[in-house]
Design a protein around this motif. Structure first.
Motif, mmCIF file in Angstrom:
data_model
loop_
_atom_site.group_PDB
_atom_site.id
_atom_site.type_symbol
_atom_site.label_atom_id
_atom_site.label_comp_id
_atom_site.label_asym_id
_atom_site.label_seq_id
_atom_site.Cartn_x
_atom_site.Cartn_y
_atom_site.Cartn_z
ATOM 1 N N ASP A 226 113.373 35.786 60.371
ATOM 2 C CA ASP A 226 114.185 36.024 59.214
ATOM 3 C C ASP A 226 113.076 36.732 58.262
ATOM 4 O O ASP A 226 112.552 36.346 57.783
ATOM 5 N N ILE A 227 113.253 38.117 58.264
ATOM 6 C CA ILE A 227 112.278 38.975 57.940
ATOM 7 C C ILE A 227 112.575 39.753 56.479
ATOM 8 O O ILE A 227 113.694 40.108 56.376
ATOM 9 N N ARG A 228 111.706 39.510 55.438
ATOM 10 C CA ARG A 228 112.088 40.036 54.230
ATOM 11 C C ARG A 228 111.052 40.971 53.716
ATOM 12 O O ARG A 228 109.779 40.435 53.543
ATOM 13 N N ILE A 229 111.166 42.109 53.578
ATOM 14 C CA ILE A 229 110.125 43.436 52.904
ATOM 15 C C ILE A 229 110.448 43.003 51.302
ATOM 16 O O ILE A 229 111.518 43.285 50.661
ATOM 17 N N PHE A 236 101.136 50.489 51.665
ATOM 18 C CA PHE A 236 101.085 49.104 52.135
ATOM 19 C C PHE A 236 102.425 48.478 51.733
ATOM 20 O O PHE A 236 103.049 48.694 50.756
ATOM 21 N N ALA A 237 102.975 47.551 52.808
ATOM 22 C CA ALA A 237 104.151 46.791 52.526
ATOM 23 C C ALA A 237 103.797 45.432 52.617
ATOM 24 O O ALA A 237 102.620 45.045 53.187
ATOM 25 N N HIS A 238 104.491 44.817 51.883
ATOM 26 C CA HIS A 238 104.335 43.207 51.610
ATOM 27 C C HIS A 238 105.678 42.592 51.908
ATOM 28 O O HIS A 238 106.541 42.781 51.491
ATOM 29 N N SER A 257 100.503 41.443 54.802
ATOM 30 C CA SER A 257 100.504 42.910 54.224
ATOM 31 C C SER A 257 100.074 43.811 55.340
ATOM 32 O O SER A 257 99.334 43.352 56.021
ATOM 33 N N VAL A 258 100.598 44.876 55.103
ATOM 34 C CA VAL A 258 100.641 45.657 56.182
ATOM 35 C C VAL A 258 100.352 47.126 55.957
ATOM 36 O O VAL A 258 100.867 47.730 54.823
#
Length: 264
Positions: A226-229, A236-238, A257-258
């Protein structure tokens, strides 16, 4: 097969030292070690060295490891209490640090428990389509993880329209016989999947870190990711991933963090 065998982790005569041959079966399509596999190797090493189950672990990814490297994994059990061990792992390639892992391990007898997070209502795995990849996933770790899209778009549907920050995948690793903290560490490394789903663009990223927190382990064939941005800013994405058993039990939570990468 247990998680150590899945990863190819090799013990040594020193109970606090292990080796990890970097093979294509634990690598990404970019031919470098999959971050979740690195964290999982650290978790197995810490659990075996301490004799205790992992509660929480976090990995910081400092550099890439590519085949045919063999990583040295050194465990330091900094504090060994009556119920909790605090430890760390350094994974290195010829003296260069690649990954560091910090963790707490143990269990406490207490009669308070509960679950307040709620599993999203999604179709069952056999009602979901298989995930489409932009590149051939054979000879990568993706060939060892079966994924089905419970909530999300295919690469062909990425037209630039932003999503709501949510996505979900059913995943299973047929080679593994049981659920474990290390298996969840592998499956927790899926925040990058949510980047394209949230932006509507062909994008993903490389993990700067990965944290896994284990709640309850129960038998389950499939795990719902269950993925939540939460936000994307400054390149950067968290986000986080809730990992659910088929019966609705919250197995663990993962956060990352990506570093954003745009795919061609």
């Amino acid at each position: 097969m247990d998680a150590a065998a899945f990863l190819g982790l090799v013990p040594t005569e020193d109970p606090k030292r292990f080796r990890l041959p970097v093979t294509t079966g634990i690598c990404t399509g970019g031919r470098f070690l999959f971050g979740g596999a690195g964290l999982a190797a650290g978790v197995v090493a810490l659990e075996q060295a301490s004799g205790r189950p992992m509660v929480w672990a976090t990995a910081q990814y400092l550099s890439f490891a590519r085949p045919p490297a063999v990583l040295d994994i050194d465990v330091n059990l900094a504090v060994e209490g009556n119920q909790i061990t605090q430890g760390r792992v350094v994974m290195s390639d010829n003296g260069q640090e690649i990954i560091t892992v910090n963790a707490a391990l143990g269990a406490r007898p207490i009669d308070i428990e509960g679950q307040w997070a709620e599993m999203p209502n999604v179709p069952a795995p056999d009602e979901c389509r298989g995930r489409e990849f932009r590149n051939d996933p054979s000879a990568t770790i993706s060939s060892r993880i079966e994924e089905r899209v419970a909530m999300g778009r295919s690469p062909r549907q990425m037209d630039g329209t932003p999503g709501d920050g949510r996505a979900a995948l059913w995943a299973r690793m047929p080679e593994l016989l049981e659920m474990s903290p290390a298996a969840l560490a592998v499956l927790g490394d899926f925040v990058p999947f949510g980047v394209s789903q949230s932006t509507g663009r062909m994008a993903g990223g490389n993990s700067l870190d990965n944290t896994i927190r284990v709640a309850n382990l129960v038998p389950t064939e499939w795990v719902l990711l269950d993925i939540r941005i939460h936000a994307i800013a400054k390149g950067f994405a968290h986000g986080l991933v809730h990992l659910w058993a088929e019966d609705g039990t919250l197995l663990a939570t993962a956060s990352q963090s990506v570093k954003i990468r745009m795919w061609r």
